[in-house]
Every structure is written in C-alpha cells, then in structure tokens.
Scaffold this active site. Structure first.
Site, PDB file in Angstrom:
ATOM      1  CB  SER A   1      48.508  25.562  41.832  1.00 30.06           C
ATOM      2  OG  SER A   1      48.292  26.057  40.562  1.00 30.06           O
TER       3      SER A   1
ATOM      4  CG  HIS B   1      54.221  26.046  40.950  1.00 29.51           C
ATOM      5  ND1 HIS B   1      54.005  26.662  42.150  1.00 29.51           N
ATOM      6  CD2 HIS B   1      53.134  26.344  40.193  1.00 29.51           C
ATOM      7  CE1 HIS B   1      52.845  27.290  42.131  1.00 29.51           C
ATOM      8  NE2 HIS B   1      52.306  27.125  40.956  1.00 29.51           N
TER       9      HIS B   1
ATOM     10  CD  GLU C   1      56.758  27.137  44.936  1.00 33.77           C
ATOM     11  OE1 GLU C   1      56.730  27.554  46.102  1.00 33.77           O
ATOM     12  OE2 GLU C   1      55.725  26.741  44.344  1.00 33.77           O
TER      13      GLU C   1
ATOM     14  CG  ASN D   1      50.177  28.505  44.978  1.00 31.84           C
ATOM     15  OD1 ASN D   1      50.248  29.717  44.808  1.00 31.84           O
ATOM     16  ND2 ASN D   1      50.101  27.646  43.977  1.00 31.84           N
TER      17      ASN D   1
HETATM   18  N1  3HC Z   1      52.537  38.761  30.213  1.00 39.97           N
HETATM   19  C1  3HC Z   1      53.773  39.175  29.886  1.00 39.97           C
HETATM   20  N2  3HC Z   1      54.356  40.254  30.437  1.00 39.97           N
HETATM   21  C2  3HC Z   1      53.635  40.962  31.314  1.00 39.97           C
HETATM   22  C3  3HC Z   1      52.330  40.599  31.692  1.00 39.97           C
HETATM   23  C4  3HC Z   1      51.788  39.448  31.089  1.00 39.97           C
HETATM   24  N3  3HC Z   1      50.563  39.005  31.423  1.00 39.97           N
HETATM   25  N4  3HC Z   1      51.886  41.499  32.619  1.00 39.97           N
HETATM   26  C5  3HC Z   1      52.867  42.379  32.808  1.00 39.97           C
HETATM   27  N5  3HC Z   1      53.915  42.067  32.026  1.00 39.97           N
HETATM   28  C6  3HC Z   1      55.191  42.750  31.964  1.00 39.97           C
HETATM   29  C7  3HC Z   1      55.080  44.066  31.285  1.00 39.97           C
HETATM   30  O1  3HC Z   1      55.296  43.945  29.919  1.00 39.97           O
HETATM   31  C8  3HC Z   1      56.150  44.866  31.974  1.00 39.97           C
HETATM   32  O2  3HC Z   1      57.402  44.578  31.407  1.00 39.97           O
HETATM   33  P1  3HC Z   1      58.403  45.742  30.991  1.00 39.97           P
HETATM   34  O3  3HC Z   1      58.744  46.476  32.256  1.00 39.97           O
HETATM   35  O4  3HC Z   1      59.559  44.990  30.402  1.00 39.97           O
HETATM   36  O5  3HC Z   1      57.687  46.585  30.016  1.00 39.97           O
HETATM   37  C9  3HC Z   1      56.171  44.328  33.389  1.00 39.97           C
HETATM   38  O6  3HC Z   1      55.594  43.040  33.332  1.00 39.97           O
HETATM   39  C10 3HC Z   1      55.384  45.192  34.336  1.00 39.97           C
HETATM   40  O7  3HC Z   1      54.067  45.284  33.844  1.00 39.97           O
HETATM   41  P2  3HC Z   1      53.119  46.548  33.991  1.00 39.97           P
HETATM   42  O8  3HC Z   1      53.949  47.798  34.080  1.00 39.97           O
HETATM   43  O9  3HC Z   1      52.050  46.480  32.965  1.00 39.97           O
HETATM   44  O10 3HC Z   1      52.341  46.299  35.307  1.00 39.97           O
HETATM   45  P3  3HC Z   1      52.855  46.225  36.773  1.00 39.97           P
HETATM   46  O11 3HC Z   1      54.099  46.978  36.996  1.00 39.97           O
HETATM   47  O12 3HC Z   1      51.650  46.549  37.555  1.00 39.97           O
HETATM   48  O13 3HC Z   1      53.198  44.673  36.942  1.00 39.97           O
HETATM   49  C11 3HC Z   1      52.622  42.487  37.502  1.00 39.97           C
HETATM   50  C12 3HC Z   1      52.239  43.693  36.686  1.00 39.97           C
HETATM   51  C13 3HC Z   1      53.977  41.950  37.033  1.00 39.97           C
HETATM   52  C14 3HC Z   1      51.551  41.440  37.285  1.00 39.97           C
HETATM   53  C15 3HC Z   1      52.738  42.910  39.009  1.00 39.97           C
HETATM   54  O14 3HC Z   1      51.559  43.552  39.394  1.00 39.97           O
HETATM   55  C16 3HC Z   1      52.988  41.755  39.948  1.00 39.97           C
HETATM   56  O15 3HC Z   1      54.111  41.337  40.154  1.00 39.97           O
HETATM   57  N6  3HC Z   1      51.906  41.246  40.559  1.00 39.97           N
HETATM   58  C17 3HC Z   1      51.958  40.090  41.457  1.00 39.97           C
HETATM   59  C18 3HC Z   1      51.741  38.852  40.639  1.00 39.97           C
HETATM   60  C19 3HC Z   1      51.791  37.593  41.463  1.00 39.97           C
HETATM   61  O16 3HC Z   1      51.719  37.581  42.684  1.00 39.97           O
HETATM   62  N7  3HC Z   1      51.918  36.448  40.776  1.00 39.97           N
HETATM   63  C20 3HC Z   1      51.927  35.146  41.441  1.00 39.97           C
HETATM   64  C21 3HC Z   1      50.529  34.644  41.603  1.00 39.97           C
HETATM   65  S1  3HC Z   1      50.498  33.032  42.328  1.00 39.97           S
HETATM   66  C22 3HC Z   1      50.765  31.990  41.034  1.00 39.97           C
HETATM   67  O17 3HC Z   1      50.883  32.366  39.892  1.00 39.97           O
HETATM   68  C23 3HC Z   1      50.868  30.548  41.392  1.00 39.97           C
HETATM   69  C24 3HC Z   1      49.739  29.771  40.810  1.00 39.97           C
HETATM   70  O18 3HC Z   1      49.945  28.415  41.111  1.00 39.97           O
HETATM   71  C25 3HC Z   1      48.412  30.202  41.330  1.00 39.97           C
END
Ligand code: 3HC
Length: 490
Positions: free
Chosen positions: A121, A142, A154, A192
């Site tokens: 990360s 990433h 990334e 990040n």
């Molecule tokens: N695994 C697989 N698929 C998933 C999932 C998971 N954990 N969570 C959600 N999904 C899928 C669902 O199946 C759904 O797909 P579909 O439309 O084909 O059925 C789709 O994603 C949308 O899911 P939900 O309707 O259940 O929920 P949301 O619409 O609330 O979306 C979310 C959930 C995609 C997590 C959304 O809230 C989001 O984009 N959040 C922001 C996440 C973010 O910022 N991530 C980056 C973090 S930083 C990082 O990772 C870097 C690291 O280095 C720290």
C-alpha cells in the site's frame, strides 16, 4: 507482451490477496494461491468462495462459471510451487521485514524471467526490489479493496525497473478489466497518499469532538457523494493497515497531517481492526443511531446572512414564521464562520446556530459555546422537515465537509505541482480506486479555485496546521485569474 503472463502466483490470501486471486482467475489465468499454514489457506479459500458465491446469488455468475473460476486456483502452503509462475504478486501484511524476507525466497524459487510484484500500500518498492538479484523484474501492482470491484491498478515502477516492464504489467492490468495508472515509487503512490490523510483527518476531528462518527460518515456520503463515509471506509481497509500507511507517510514526510490519529493506535492496540476483526469504528451488531422525528417547537425563525438558495422561503413554505432577530425563537446564520462572532451580538445568543447547506441532502448545524442544546435539537428537527439530514457539529472553521474536503484537494494540487502525476491520472486514480464521483481536480473546478483557496486560508487561521496553507500553485492560479488547473496542463 501482456499475453506472456499465463500462470500467476498470489502470496497471502487475506482480503486483498484472495480478491486479487479472484481477479486473475476471472480473466482466465491459472493461479497458485499460497498461504503460510493450512488454516490461513482455508480462510483464503473461504474468501474466494464467499465472494464468488455472492456474485452467483446476485445472478452475476452461473454455477458453472463460478466452478471454473475456483477451479483455476490451486491452493498450497509451499512457495516452491511457484517455480513455473510468470508473475508472482504478494499481498502479505505491510511489514517491510516480512516483505523483504519473502522476496528473497521468491527470487530463489521463481524462474529468472518471472516478474515479482508487490501489492504494498505504501512501502518502498525500490527497497523490496533491492533484496532480489533481479530488481529489474520487480514492480508494484497495487489493487484496491474490494479487488474484484475497484477498477484501478497502480503500477509502480522504480529506478531499477526494466524498460518496458511497466507497460507490460499495465497491459496485464487491462486484460484483467482494470485501468492502470503508472507512477514512480513514492510512499502511498497516488491514492493512499491522498486518501489516508483525509481518513486520518476525519479520525482526528472525531477525537476532537467536532462531530459524531455517524454524522461525519453521513456528511461525506450524502454531502459529497462518496460511496462510504471515512469511518466505514477505515473499517473496510482495516485500521491496522490504515495506521501502518499513515506511519509510512509520516516517516517520509514528517507532515503532522500524516501522523496517525491517537484513536487509530488505541483501536489497533485493542484489536479492533475493522471488518476483518468484526469491530472497528463500527460494530455490525450495534443499533443505528436513532433519528428523532419530533416536530420542532420553534414557530418563529430569523435567518441571518446571504440566502441565495431561498432557505427562508423554504421555511415559510413549510409553515414556519420568519421574524426579526429580537422576536425569533430560533436564529440561523447561513454559511458564515465563526458563528460565535454573530452570537455575541444577539440579545439571545443561546438561540443561534450556524447552518451550512451542502448539496441537496444535508445541512451542517454548528453550535457555538453559547448555543443551548434545545436550540440545536430544534434546528435539527426543522431540517428533517425540509428533507435534509442534519449534521450537528461545533463552530469551527469550515465545519465538517469542507474541513475534510479542502485539505484533500490541496494535497492533490501539491502532488500535481511536485510533478509526480498528471491531473488526469490523479483524477482517474481517485475515481477508480475509491469510487469517488469526481476526481479532485474536477471537484476543484466545480467548487471554484478561489472558494477552496479561501476555505484553506480559514482552516489554516483556525487550526494553524501548516499543511492547510493553500498550495503555492493554487494561490497563484487564483491571483492570475486562472479558472482550472486543466488549463495549464492542456
Ligand atoms: N467482494 C466482491 N464483490 C463485492 C464486494 C466484495 N467484498 N463488496 C461489494 N461487491 C460487489 C457487489 O457484489 C456488487 O456487485 P454487483 O453490482 O455486480 O452485484 C457491487 O460490488 C456493489 O456492492 P453493494 O451493492 O453490496 O454495495 P455498494 O454499492 O455499497 O458498494 C463498495 C460497495 C464497492 C465497497 C462501495 O461502497 C465502494 O466503492 N466503496 C469505496 C471503497 C474504496 O474506497 N476502496 C479503496 C480503499 S483504499 C485501498 O484499498 C488501498 C489499500 O492499499 C489500503
């Protein structure tokens, strides 16, 4: 060239590793998933089965497709099984010593042509590469959580990365259905480096009592259109991971904005790591905070300040009487800070709240040290009647939304100014890595550079935090009357 990657290894099958394995398997590659022991291996298999099971339940996969995806993944506890892999990616915990030890082993086990990738990360890809005899074949790849959903990868090249390898790996990312953004090796890369300081800032504001956890989450979700509030996202990323990333950023920059908020350390030490441990800032079983729907008792309201949105007219339309300040049971000051300066000039300072309407869905309700709890309660109630979610907060510069948003935009300007990434790449990265509705430069254009610059000045004056001072480029653009950074980069 991207076609040369047919067999891949994934080391570490936690949330990220299992998600990455799924992404490769979905794209038709043969995957060897490696974990340290049989129990961790079973958990990794469980992640993959759970995620594909969810897609099956939603009709996104058939039973046969699911079986095919799972069938492409071989599970093992032996690194020696990676001898034939064209590319191995590691997704083990963010501890440099573990990563260096692993890469030393991978260098020994993997064929000389294999690419060794890290999903780190924020740690130095260069330092990881330096532990191997093939630094030219080591690269950062990433992914973002949840890996099967977020579209960004990334690609991080170092000064020792072979010419052309970043393009090959970017091609592989495209084959996986992802959008690559290729950058150099700096702590936190693009996403990040911009995301974690914002999340850390939210934790610090919570700790300072500016506003409540659910109120800050609602403010950023409903007010800015982010897919999750900062505390829901911290829980998704993992508080330990978030803490570690902030530590790495702070070590590189010595910027207080990157110093992990004490509450993060406390929760991590207590083992409350977010979703992975069942509890972090949020606990799944806890009841939603009640939203009282009582009818406000204040019938007469005075509105102070500019009212271009016709808020007073909305109040009249909802049956409230608009009166002079002297006669009002509730006084609202629109969009001006500090509110307390107005309060002390009123006959009944306890009846004043500051109100900041953000978008169509929320309104920040700022209480001064003199505002009575009853006044704040009445103001929140009348906002609900007008169809807005109230975000109660203290009377501090820029309240909640802008206090969190503007420094993040400032960070993006500084990043561009430093020459690390282009406006387009930064916007793309934040949209596809975090699901933001707009990139920081699109948001800057929408809000206006001068508005953000002035807001940053107010934040700096209030908190005296050096990183809140407007980026020199932002200041200069406003002075020069330039309306968009895009005008410079095009
Ligand atoms: N695994 C697989 N698929 C998933 C999932 C998971 N954990 N969570 C959600 N999904 C899928 C669902 O199946 C759904 O797909 P579909 O439309 O084909 O059925 C789709 O994603 C949308 O899911 P939900 O309707 O259940 O929920 P949301 O619409 O609330 O979306 C979310 C959930 C995609 C997590 C959304 O809230 C989001 O984009 N959040 C922001 C996440 C973010 O910022 N991530 C980056 C973090 S930083 C990082 O990772 C870097 C690291 O280095 C720290």
């Amino acid at each position: 060239m991207a076609g040369t990657f047919e067999t891949v290894g994934v080391v570490g099958l936690g949330t990220m590793g299992a998600g990455i394995a799924e992404v490769f398997a979905r794209a038709g590659l043969a995957v060897t998933g490696v974990e340290a022991d049989p129990a961790a291996l079973e958990r990794g298999r469980g992640h993959l089965e759970g995620s594909t099971g969810r897609a099956l339940a939603r009709g996104r996969l058939t039973e046969a497709e699911r079986a095919e995806i799972i069938g492409r993944v071989t599970f093992t506890t032996s690194l020696e099984d990676l001898g034939d892999a064209d590319l191995v990616i590691e997704a083990i915990p963010e501890v440099m010593d573990y990563k260096r030890a692993l890469f030393t082993d991978l260098d020994r086990v993997c064929k000389p042509s294999a690419v060794l990738a890290t999903n780190t990360s924020s740690l130095s890809v260069t330092a990881i590469a330096a532990t191997t005899t093939r630094p030219g074949r080591v690269i950062g790849m990433h992914f973002f959580n949840p890996a099967p959903v977020m579209k960004l990868v990334e690609v991080v090249r170092t000064v020792t990365t072979d010419e052309g390898l970043a393009d090959e790996v970017a091609g592989l990312a495209r084959r996986l259905g992802k959008t690559p953004v290729t950058v150099g090796d700096r702590a936190g890369f693009v996403v990040n480096r911009l995301l974690l300081p914002y999340l850390n800032h939210a934790a610090a504001l919570l700790e300072n009592g500016l506003a409540g956890r659910d109120d800050i989450d609602a403010a950023m979700k409903l007010g800015v259109g982010l897919p999750m509030g900062p505390f829901a996202l911290l829980d998704l990323i993992g508080l330990d991971t978030s803490y570690e990333i902030c530590e790495v950023l702070f070590r590189e920059t010595r910027d207080r904005r990157h110093a992990p908020a004490p509450v993060l350390r406390e929760l991590v030490t207590a083992g409350l790591l977010g979703r992975k441990s069942g509890q972090g800032f949020h606990c799944p079983e806890e009841p939603q905070s009640p939203s009282p729907h009582e009818k406000p008792s204040a019938a007469s309201i005075a509105v102070l300040g500019e009212d271009p949105g016709g808020f007073a007219a909305q109040l009249s339309g909802a049956g409230f009487k608009i009166v002079d300040v002297e006669d009002a049971e509730l006084v609202v000051a629109l969009s001006s800070t500090p509110v307390v300066e107005q309060a002390v000039r009123l006959p009944h300072p306890d009846r004043l709240v500051g109100l900041h309407l953000v978008g169509d869905q929320i309104a920040e309700v700022a209480s001064t040290a003199l505002t009575s709890p009853e006044t704040a309660r009445v103001a929140a109630g009348l906002l609900r009647i007008l169809g807005r979610t109230p975000v109660p907060c203290k009377d501090r510069a820029e309240f909640v939304v802008d206090a969190l948003l503007y420094p993040y935009l400032n960070d993006a300007v500084r990043m561009y100014e430093s020459g690390y990434a282009s406006v387009e790449d930064i916007d793309t990265a934040m949209k596809l890595g975090c699901g933001y509705p707009a990139g920081p430069f699109e948001t800057l254009d929408r809000l206006g550079l001068a508005t953000v610059r002035d807001g940053l000045r107010a934040l700096y004056a209030e908190y005296r935090e050096p990183s809140f001072a407007p980026a020199p480029l932002l200041d200069q653009l406003v002075t020069a009357g330039v309306r968009s950074i895009r005008d410079l980069s095009s």
